[in-house]
Design a protein around this motif. Structure first.
Motif, short mmCIF file in Angstrom:
data_model
loop_
_atom_site.label_atom_id
_atom_site.label_comp_id
_atom_site.label_asym_id
_atom_site.label_seq_id
_atom_site.Cartn_x
_atom_site.Cartn_y
_atom_site.Cartn_z
N GLN A 28 -1.15 3.28 -2.98
CA GLN A 28 -0.47 2.76 -4.17
C GLN A 28 0.83 2.05 -3.81
OE1 GLN A 28 -0.83 6.68 -6.09
NE2 GLN A 28 -1.64 5.64 -7.90
N ARG A 29 1.54 2.56 -2.82
CA ARG A 29 2.75 1.87 -2.34
C ARG A 29 2.39 0.50 -1.76
NH1 ARG A 29 5.98 4.43 2.00
NH2 ARG A 29 7.48 2.79 1.42
N ILE A 30 1.28 0.44 -1.05
CA ILE A 30 0.84 -0.84 -0.47
C ILE A 30 0.53 -1.84 -1.58
CG2 ILE A 30 -0.96 -1.98 0.88
CD1 ILE A 30 -1.14 0.61 2.56
N VAL A 31 -0.16 -1.38 -2.63
CA VAL A 31 -0.49 -2.25 -3.76
C VAL A 31 0.80 -2.83 -4.37
CG1 VAL A 31 -1.42 -2.31 -6.11
CG2 VAL A 31 -2.68 -1.14 -4.29
N ARG A 32 1.79 -1.97 -4.59
CA ARG A 32 3.04 -2.43 -5.19
C ARG A 32 3.80 -3.37 -4.26
NH1 ARG A 32 3.61 2.93 -6.62
NH2 ARG A 32 5.23 3.26 -5.05
N THR A 33 3.82 -3.03 -2.97
CA THR A 33 4.56 -3.84 -2.01
C THR A 33 3.94 -5.22 -1.86
OG1 THR A 33 5.24 -1.86 -0.79
CG2 THR A 33 5.41 -3.96 0.37
N ALA A 34 2.63 -5.29 -1.77
CA ALA A 34 1.95 -6.58 -1.61
C ALA A 34 2.11 -7.43 -2.85
CB ALA A 34 0.48 -6.36 -1.28
N GLY A 35 1.89 -6.85 -4.01
CA GLY A 35 2.08 -7.55 -5.26
C GLY A 35 1.38 -8.91 -5.30
N ARG A 93 2.63 -11.59 -3.94
CA ARG A 93 2.99 -12.41 -2.79
C ARG A 93 1.95 -12.33 -1.68
NH1 ARG A 93 9.17 -11.87 -1.15
NH2 ARG A 93 8.60 -13.84 -0.13
N LEU A 94 1.24 -11.21 -1.61
CA LEU A 94 0.19 -11.05 -0.59
C LEU A 94 -1.10 -10.65 -1.31
CD1 LEU A 94 2.24 -9.06 2.09
CD2 LEU A 94 1.82 -11.51 2.03
N PRO A 95 -1.73 -11.58 -2.01
CA PRO A 95 -2.89 -11.23 -2.85
C PRO A 95 -4.06 -10.64 -2.09
CG PRO A 95 -2.65 -13.61 -2.63
CD PRO A 95 -1.40 -13.02 -2.07
N ASP A 96 -4.30 -11.09 -0.87
CA ASP A 96 -5.44 -10.55 -0.11
C ASP A 96 -5.22 -9.08 0.22
OD1 ASP A 96 -6.66 -13.00 -0.21
OD2 ASP A 96 -6.08 -13.61 1.82
N VAL A 97 -4.02 -8.77 0.70
CA VAL A 97 -3.70 -7.37 1.01
C VAL A 97 -3.74 -6.54 -0.26
CG1 VAL A 97 -1.92 -5.80 1.88
CG2 VAL A 97 -2.30 -8.01 3.00
N HIS A 98 -3.21 -7.07 -1.34
CA HIS A 98 -3.20 -6.36 -2.62
C HIS A 98 -4.63 -6.02 -3.04
CE1 HIS A 98 -3.20 -6.02 -7.04
NE2 HIS A 98 -1.93 -5.62 -6.93
N GLY A 99 -5.54 -6.98 -2.97
CA GLY A 99 -6.92 -6.74 -3.38
C GLY A 99 -7.62 -5.71 -2.51
N GLN A 100 -7.40 -5.79 -1.20
CA GLN A 100 -8.03 -4.83 -0.28
C GLN A 100 -7.52 -3.41 -0.55
OE1 GLN A 100 -7.21 -6.35 3.63
NE2 GLN A 100 -8.20 -8.32 3.19
N ALA A 101 -6.22 -3.29 -0.81
CA ALA A 101 -5.65 -1.96 -1.07
C ALA A 101 -6.18 -1.39 -2.38
CB ALA A 101 -4.13 -2.05 -1.09
#
Length: 390
Positions: free
Chosen positions: A360-367, A369-377
């Protein structure tokens, strides 16, 4: 000599006897095995006269008086076992060994090993296994307490098991359920309050305060952690509290408290032993996050590349925590490449260790600005939630 015929009696309520065998005075009396002293102690703490105690045990006042004055003894095993049961004592206290008592002592020994092994498992990144080990132990000990058995060794074991269960749950539960972890650590506080042991109380307050922080109950978290620090009697115990207090102070947005606690931690780092929490690597992560939380992101950006290398002292989950914090700071400094690398590594580890809170922290951090990381998380978090629901 056989005991006289017993009078009718009813079993005492659990509430009536729940705490008195946990006191230091009781421990001394129980260790003596003196039945007369044990009976007098039971009467005194519950305000009973000899007639009332006799009614409880099924004897008349005269016989209770003789037992207390050691003019008579209970020589038969059945009578001793019955007295132990009515007073909620393990039978071996009165010199009786039976299968139930053997099982009780085995439970205590096994329980102590379970708590130690569960903590090792949690520190090694296997918090789910720790929960699986501690849950049945806590249930069994709480059932014993509900039944009115409050032996000192059982209560201490229960408090440690409750703390261990709460902390392990705090590793594996998603953020919206972290109050459950704080609930379990809180249950230990009612037990530690009866031990008059500052180190024991400091330990329970420290762990509970950190679970409150994770559940975002920040003011109470700071209060509990400051209390834990005040009870710390040596540098090692204080060093265990300071990183958690610094983190809570940062999340509360209190720069003065955060800076003073971090300064004390820096002063102790060379003299106190390093642990999975108190070490340069963990303190660097806490410093970065606290600086951001207290409005000093520019300082955190300057420090992000100057942290110490990780060591074997660092628990696996702390590597995940640090990677996410570093990624957050890198994004604040507009370093998207570095942030992506850190978050991708953290995500892979969080999946292996089953750490939904960190995903959940990764989802918030990526937001955004980093859509690929956000989606994977998000996908990884959904898979873990589905597994937990099943």
């Amino acid at each position: 000599m056989a005991a006289p015929e017993r009078l009718s009696t009813s079993r005492p309520s659990a509430q009536h006897v729940v705490w008195h065998w946990a006191t230091p005075q009781a421990r001394t009396i129980l260790n003596s095995g003196d039945l007369g002293a044990i009976l007098r102690f039971h009467r005194n703490v519950h305000g009973l006269n000899q007639t009332q105690l006799g009614n409880l045990l099924g004897y008349d006042k005269t016989y209770i008086s003789a037992l207390e004055l050691r003019k008579k003894t209970l020589g038969d095993v059945s009578s001793l076992r019955r007295v132990a049961e009515q007073l909620r004592l393990p039978p071996h206290i009165l010199g009786v060994t039976d299968p139930a008592d053997t099982d009780h002592r085995a439970m205590v020994q096994f329980g102590q090993s379970t708590v130690r092994l569960a903590e090792i498992a949690r520190q090694s990144g296997h918090a789910s296994a720790a929960v699986a080990e501690l849950w049945p132990l806590v249930a069994r000990l709480e059932a014993r307490l509900e039944d009115g058995h409050a032996e000192r060794e059982v209560l201490r074991l229960l408090a440690h098991a409750q703390v261990g269960l709460g902390v392990a749950l705090g590793n594996v539960l998603p953020e919206e359920r972290l109050a459950t972890a704080a609930h379990w650590t809180a249950k230990s506080l009612s037990i530690t309050a009866h031990f008059n042991d500052p180190a024991f109380s400091s330990y329970a307050l420290r762990m509970h305060g950190n679970e409150l922080r994770k559940a975002r109950i920040r003011g109470a978290a700071v209060d509990r952690l400051r209390h834990a620090a005040a009870l710390a009697l040596d540098r090692e115990t204080r060093a265990a509290v300071l990183p958690l207090l610094a983190r809570a102070a940062g999340e509360l947005g209190d720069p003065q408290l955060f800076d003073s606690v971090m300064q004390e931690a820096d002063d102790l780092i060379g003299s106190a032993g390093h642990t999975s929490l108190f070490n340069p690597y963990a303190l660097h992560e806490i410093r970065l996050r606290g600086l951001v939380s207290t409005g000093r992101a520019d300082v955190a950006i300057r420090l992000v590349d100057h942290g110490p290398g990780s060591t074997t002292t660092v628990a696996p989950q702390w590597r995940v925590i640090e990677l996410i914090t570093v990624a957050h700071v890198r994004l604040l400094g507009d370093d998207r490449t570095g942030a992506t690398e850190s978050l991708s590594t953290a995500m892979a580890e969080a999946v292996v260790q089953r750490l939904p809170h960190q995903l959940q922290r990764i989802v918030r951090t990526a937001g955004d600005r980093l859509p690929d990381v956000h989606g994977q998380a998000v996908q990884a978090l959904d898979r873990i939630r589905q597994e937990m629901a099943a």
